[in-house]
Design a protein around this motif. Structure first.
Motif, PDB file in Angstrom:
ATOM      1  N   UNK A   1       0.799  -1.214   0.000  1.00  0.00           N
ATOM      2  CA  UNK A   1       0.000   0.000   0.000  1.00  0.00           C
ATOM      3  C   UNK A   1       0.836   1.271   0.000  1.00  0.00           C
ATOM      4  N   UNK A   2       0.460   2.213  -0.865  1.00  0.00           N
ATOM      5  CA  UNK A   2       1.014   3.559  -0.801  1.00  0.00           C
ATOM      6  C   UNK A   2       0.620   4.168   0.539  1.00  0.00           C
ATOM      7  N   UNK A   3       1.425   5.089   1.033  1.00  0.00           N
ATOM      8  CA  UNK A   3       1.170   5.652   2.366  1.00  0.00           C
ATOM      9  C   UNK A   3      -0.204   6.305   2.488  1.00  0.00           C
ATOM     10  N   UNK A   4      -0.766   6.784   1.382  1.00  0.00           N
ATOM     11  CA  UNK A   4      -2.099   7.405   1.445  1.00  0.00           C
ATOM     12  C   UNK A   4      -3.162   6.375   1.808  1.00  0.00           C
ATOM     13  N   UNK A   5      -2.995   5.122   1.351  1.00  0.00           N
ATOM     14  CA  UNK A   5      -3.913   4.055   1.746  1.00  0.00           C
ATOM     15  C   UNK A   5      -3.797   3.778   3.246  1.00  0.00           C
ATOM     16  N   UNK A   6      -2.568   3.772   3.749  1.00  0.00           N
ATOM     17  CA  UNK A   6      -2.374   3.504   5.174  1.00  0.00           C
ATOM     18  C   UNK A   6      -3.051   4.567   6.026  1.00  0.00           C
ATOM     19  N   UNK A   7      -2.931   5.816   5.614  1.00  0.00           N
ATOM     20  CA  UNK A   7      -3.586   6.889   6.375  1.00  0.00           C
ATOM     21  C   UNK A   7      -5.098   6.695   6.355  1.00  0.00           C
ATOM     22  N   UNK A   8      -5.662   6.346   5.208  1.00  0.00           N
ATOM     23  CA  UNK A   8      -7.103   6.098   5.117  1.00  0.00           C
ATOM     24  C   UNK A   8      -7.516   4.937   6.010  1.00  0.00           C
ATOM     25  N   UNK A   9      -6.698   3.897   6.021  1.00  0.00           N
ATOM     26  CA  UNK A   9      -6.993   2.718   6.851  1.00  0.00           C
ATOM     27  C   UNK A   9      -7.022   3.083   8.335  1.00  0.00           C
ATOM     28  N   UNK A  10      -6.071   3.865   8.791  1.00  0.00           N
ATOM     29  CA  UNK A  10      -6.032   4.260  10.195  1.00  0.00           C
ATOM     30  C   UNK A  10      -7.217   5.166  10.544  1.00  0.00           C
ATOM     31  N   UNK A  11      -7.613   6.030   9.615  1.00  0.00           N
ATOM     32  CA  UNK A  11      -8.811   6.850   9.831  1.00  0.00           C
ATOM     33  C   UNK A  11     -10.054   5.963   9.936  1.00  0.00           C
ATOM     34  N   UNK A  12     -10.145   4.970   9.056  1.00  0.00           N
ATOM     35  CA  UNK A  12     -11.282   4.051   9.080  1.00  0.00           C
ATOM     36  C   UNK A  12     -11.321   3.264  10.392  1.00  0.00           C
ATOM     37  N   UNK A  13     -10.153   2.857  10.859  1.00  0.00           N
ATOM     38  CA  UNK A  13     -10.043   2.113  12.123  1.00  0.00           C
ATOM     39  C   UNK A  13     -10.519   2.986  13.286  1.00  0.00           C
ATOM     40  N   UNK A  14     -10.077   4.232  13.310  1.00  0.00           N
ATOM     41  CA  UNK A  14     -10.478   5.151  14.375  1.00  0.00           C
ATOM     42  C   UNK A  14     -11.978   5.419  14.344  1.00  0.00           C
ATOM     43  N   UNK A  15     -12.531   5.555  13.145  1.00  0.00           N
ATOM     44  CA  UNK A  15     -13.973   5.802  13.021  1.00  0.00           C
ATOM     45  C   UNK A  15     -14.789   4.570  13.420  1.00  0.00           C
ATOM     46  N   UNK A  16     -14.327   3.403  12.998  1.00  0.00           N
ATOM     47  CA  UNK A  16     -15.048   2.155  13.279  1.00  0.00           C
ATOM     48  C   UNK A  16     -15.221   1.936  14.781  1.00  0.00           C
ATOM     49  N   UNK A  17     -14.180   2.219  15.546  1.00  0.00           N
ATOM     50  CA  UNK A  17     -14.212   1.917  16.979  1.00  0.00           C
ATOM     51  C   UNK A  17     -14.366   3.168  17.854  1.00  0.00           C
ATOM     52  N   UNK A  18     -14.689   4.295  17.234  1.00  0.00           N
ATOM     53  CA  UNK A  18     -14.978   5.514  18.002  1.00  0.00           C
ATOM     54  C   UNK A  18     -13.796   6.019  18.809  1.00  0.00           C
ATOM     55  N   UNK A  19     -12.625   6.063  18.206  1.00  0.00           N
ATOM     56  CA  UNK A  19     -11.410   6.425  18.946  1.00  0.00           C
ATOM     57  C   UNK A  19     -11.147   7.927  18.987  1.00  0.00           C
ATOM     58  N   UNK A  20     -11.607   8.659  17.987  1.00  0.00           N
ATOM     59  CA  UNK A  20     -11.221  10.069  17.860  1.00  0.00           C
ATOM     60  C   UNK A  20     -11.701  10.932  19.025  1.00  0.00           C
ATOM     61  N   UNK A  21     -12.816  10.582  19.620  1.00  0.00           N
ATOM     62  CA  UNK A  21     -13.321  11.400  20.723  1.00  0.00           C
ATOM     63  C   UNK A  21     -12.453  11.293  21.970  1.00  0.00           C
TER      64      UNK A  21
END
Length: 531
Positions: A86-106
């Motif tokens: 994966x290009x680094x842009x995919x990795x960033x998207x994946x980590x954002x998706x992970x944070x959103x999926x499990x409600x981590x950002x709050x």
């Protein structure tokens, strides 16, 4: 009534920090994550350098060296259609998706730097810590007490800058690879890159497309390998397996010989004196091509600098050098001040940690360092298991041995690393490390027991690639989707490769290859079971 859950300060919001926050929530702890930048992702959050600060980030062109199946979180797969590497842009998207999926950002406080860590006044009885932070734009620092702390800043914070005679008088530009982002500024120039790790190779090949000439200077050789393994499969799905069907030492010997055959021409300048596993191999498809076409030339280690050039240890000289990039690694340091805590002092260039997680000498096991590792393979499964284990220790669901026992294991591990790896290259075998931590948590499957209930799944776990989902089959955090994820690994590997419909004959030839691989594996398994 107040919240009685244990509070956890998570310092850093890269991969390690996100895993820490997620695992805290899984165990019913109350995490607060402090991130100095305005976004999550750590290294994978690509950022241009500001005028005031150089931060560690991937290059603009960085692609992962490990495949998506081996490097995912154990309960959050990469999308099927995404590329295997994966290009680094995919990795960033994946980590954002992970944070959103499990409600981590709050639970994350962005643009907030941790400036100081100290034991609380009542530490002796409670094990609590005081975390001092400063938010961006704030005039004053604030302090807050936490029951436990997880330091997730990694060790790529303090660039290692070697000393060379004449360096001060060099008139060209010289900087550490930490500050490198794009190659455009080197158009038409002659550039020297120092180092032989992946960062050095990536910088050299990236710049070679713009520069008039790139020299890659190294004091040692390196084993060259490719992301593409046998039959076109990702290299790590071939390399990291519990059982190879043959002794592991024989497999390693055969693998080394295959690298010598494949890259023999390049070893005239790059042949290493160390074994394949004594240091991380150079995973690249681009560097051999650049060496072949002459845009990158391998040179000896730098002996000294002139005002406009470089003298190498073999006596050769290159003049009219516009820039030198030092891809020379990092020193093990913590990017925060720690008051009166000998357990967090760097000794002989390293920080002694029990199983590379818990500092020695603390009265209470309420502090962990997550992600301070250099695995010879995928990072995410290692740091996720670190977080799963540490949070269970904090919760009181897992116990650590006595201090003398931990000190003895750390000493034994350190001695073993000295024998196995090159100096200053204390790497870990990610497979052995993950299995060890999984056993501590209670999530390492009992394959003899599993064989009698699901023999096909057992054989896939033992003889197929070691994927993170295996650590969700049993025990704490068991996930009902793990079995399906293991059984469909190759479907996800093949999905992004099938982008053009092909005819029946072509399809048949593809199936023949797949069937041949499966048959060979099952023949070995059958022979093993009959012994």
């Amino acid at each position: 009534m107040g919240d009685s859950r244990k509070t956890v300060a998570v310092i850093g919001c890269g991969v390690s920090g996100l895993a820490a926050v997620k695992c805290c929530l899984d165990e019913g702890l109350q995490p607060t994550c402090f991130e100095r930048s305005d976004d999550l992702g750590g290294l994978w959050n690509y950022r241009e350098n500001s005028k005031h600060e150089v931060t560690t980030s991937v290059y603009r062109s960085t692609t992962t060296n490990t495949s998506k199946e081996s490097m995912s979180f154990s309960d959050f797969l990469f999308p099927d259609e995404w590329p295997n590497f994966l290009h680094n842009s995919y990795m960033k998207r994946y980590l954002d998706m992970y944070a959103d999926k499990f409600g981590l950002k709050k639970h994350i406080r962005f643009s907030t730097r941790v400036t100081r860590l100290a034991q609380a006044p009542d530490y002796e009885s409670t094990g609590r810590w005081v975390v001092t932070t400063q938010a961006e734009g704030a005039a004053r620092q604030t302090s807050q007490e936490f029951d436990t702390v997880m330091i997730c800043t990694g060790m790529l914070n303090n660039p290692n800058i070697p000393e060379f005679p004449g360096l001060e008088g060099f008139q060209g530009k010289i900087f550490h690879s930490q500050a490198f982002r794009r190659p455009e500024e080197f158009e038409g120039k002659r550039v020297v890159v120092v180092g032989i790790g992946d960062s050095a190779a990536d910088a050299a090949t990236d710049i070679s497309r713009q520069a008039s000439q790139v020299y890659l200077s190294t004091k040692r050789g390196a084993w060259i390998t490719s992301r593409i393994g046998d039959y076109g499969m990702p290299w790590d799905l071939q390399f990291f397996r519990r059982w190879y069907g043959i002794p592991a030492s024989l497999f390693l010997n055969l693998y080394t010989k295959s690298l010598k055959r494949q890259f023999e021409m390049f070893y005239h300048s790059l042949m290493p004196a160390h074994s394949l596993t004594a240091c991380d191999p150079l995973i690249t498809e681009d560097l051999p091509g650049c060496i072949f076409n002459g845009t990158v030339i391998i040179k000896a280690n730098i002996a000294s600098f002139t005002k406009t050039g470089v003298v190498f240890e073999d006596g050769t000289t290159e003049e009219d050098i516009a820039a030198v990039i030092l891809a020379t690694g990092y020193k093990d340091t913590l990017p925060l001040e720690v008051d009166d805590c000998q357990s967090l002092q760097i000794k002989d260039g390293r920080l002694p940690l029990y199983k590379l997680v818990f500092p020695l000498g603390l009265k209470h096991n309420t502090l962990s360092l997550n992600g301070a590792i250099r695995p010879l393979g995928a990072v995410i499964p290692c740091i996720e298991l670190q977080a799963r284990w540490a949070t269970r220790v904090f919760k009181g669901l897992a116990e650590l041995p006595s201090q003398p026992d931990m000190e003895a294991e750390v000493k034994a591990t350190d001695e073993a690393m000295k024998l196995e790896f090159l100096p200053n290259h204390r790497h870990i075998d990610p497979q052995a490390y993950c299995i060890n931590l999984a056993s501590e948590i209670g999530v390492e499957p009992n394959f003899l027991k599993l064989f009698f209930t699901d023999p096909v799944l057992t054989l896939r776990c033992l003889f197929g690639p070691l994927v993170p989902y295996q650590f969700r089959l049993v025990g704490p955090g068991k996930n009902g989707e793990a079995r399906k994820a293991i059984n469909t690994v190759w479907d996800r590997v093949l999905k992004p490769m099938k982008t053009r419909p092909i005819g029946p004959k072509e399809e048949a030839s593809h199936h023949v290859i797949v069937i041949a691989i499966c048959v060979s594996v099952f023949v070995v398994v059958a022979a093993w079971l009959l012994i």
